[in-house]
Design an enzyme around this catalytic site. Structure first.
Site, PDB file in Angstrom:
ATOM      1  CG  ASP A  19      50.498  41.614  39.349  1.00  0.00           C
ATOM      2  OD1 ASP A  19      50.426  42.325  40.411  1.00  0.00           O
ATOM      3  OD2 ASP A  19      49.270  41.347  38.884  1.00  0.00           O
ATOM      4  CG  ASP A  21      45.760  40.108  44.128  1.00  0.00           C
ATOM      5  OD1 ASP A  21      44.925  39.180  44.772  1.00  0.00           O
ATOM      6  OD2 ASP A  21      46.758  40.423  44.736  1.00  0.00           O
ATOM      7  CG  ASP A 199      46.226  41.537  36.265  1.00  0.00           C
ATOM      8  OD1 ASP A 199      47.010  42.108  37.355  1.00  0.00           O
ATOM      9  OD2 ASP A 199      45.155  41.800  36.694  1.00  0.00           O
TER      10      ASP A 199
END
Length: 253
Positions: A19, A21, A199
């Site tokens: 991922d 961001d 996240d």
């Protein structure tokens, strides 16, 4: 370093799925303000080579936005929460059976930004995100307004993705998990052991399928349920990726 860090398979047998961001990059007040730290793109490029091309960025951002952030480098990627995919640097980007949101839906949800000057609208084509990092007190009003639009359109095939100071609306039928599953059916990812790092709430669909793919998963910031390890922040992810390269180099000497 991740806690409970399991033994990594060799890079030559791994597929790294990352991922962006909040995982590779530190979050910023708006999506356009994120910055790629010095050395990260080079590390990713080296890992892409060490895995024989089996590294992909997995993001809610569209592919064009991913390319802008990491320019001039290109990477394989799953974009738009699984709506788009590029299997290799040389291949063309393809849509993965995902229709763009209708103009009417985009208009209705974008109008919610009128609730507060700090709400930022991001039209991703396949989805629309309402960022409220600059207006955190507007969170409940935003979700109430989104619920009102959905109640007015009960048959619209859409779903709402909550995230870190963002509410994202997209057509149903595709997720990061469907994108990763499709990606893993193609060379050079096919047959490798996936290692996914994410996240946010939208990454939970991928965490959930890692056992089925005999893969490993790590969460960042928060300790997500069912993952194999945890990183406190993106800087630890970046350090770990650099360490993978160092360990591989040391093993070859």
């Amino acid at each position: 370093m991740a806690d409970n860090e399991p033994l990594m398979p060799p890079l030559g047998a791994s597929a790294l799925l990352l991922d962006i961001d909040g995982t590779l990059l530190d979050l910023a007040p708006s999506p356009s303000e994120v910055r790629v730290p010095p050395g990260l793109a080079t590390s990713l490029s080296r890992l892409l080579s060490r895995t024989d091309g089996a590294l992909a960025l997995v993001s809610g951002r569209p592919l064009g936005d991913i390319d802008r952030i990491f320019a001039p480098m290109l990477f394989p990627a799953v974009g738009g929460h699984g709506a788009e995919m590029r299997i290799s640097v040389e291949s063309e980007a393809v849509a993965s059976r995902a229709p763009p949101m209708s103009v009417d839906l985009i208009r209705r949800f974008a109008a919610i930004a009128e609730l507060h000057a700090g709400i930022l609208v991001e039209n991703k084509g396949y989805s629309l995100a309402l960022h409220f990092r600059k207006a955190p007190d507007a969170e409940q009003a935003i979700y109430d307004a989104v619920s009102a639009v959905r109640a007015d359109l009960p048959n619209a095939p859409i779903e709402v993705l909550p995230g870190k100071f963002v509410c994202e609306i997209k057509p149903s039928g595709f997720t990061k998990a469907t994108g990763v599953t499709e990606l893993m059916s193609h060379e050079p990812f096919k047959g490798r052991r996936p290692v996914f790092i994410g996240d946010d709430v939208t990454d939970e669909t991928v965490f959930a399928i890692m056992p089925d793919l005999k893969g490993l998963s790590f969460s960042v910031g928060r300790r997500a349920k069912g993952v194999d390890g945890h990183f406190p922040a993106p800087r630890e992810v970046r350090a770990w990726l650099s360490r993978l390269l160092d360990d591989e180099q040391a093993a070859a000497e």
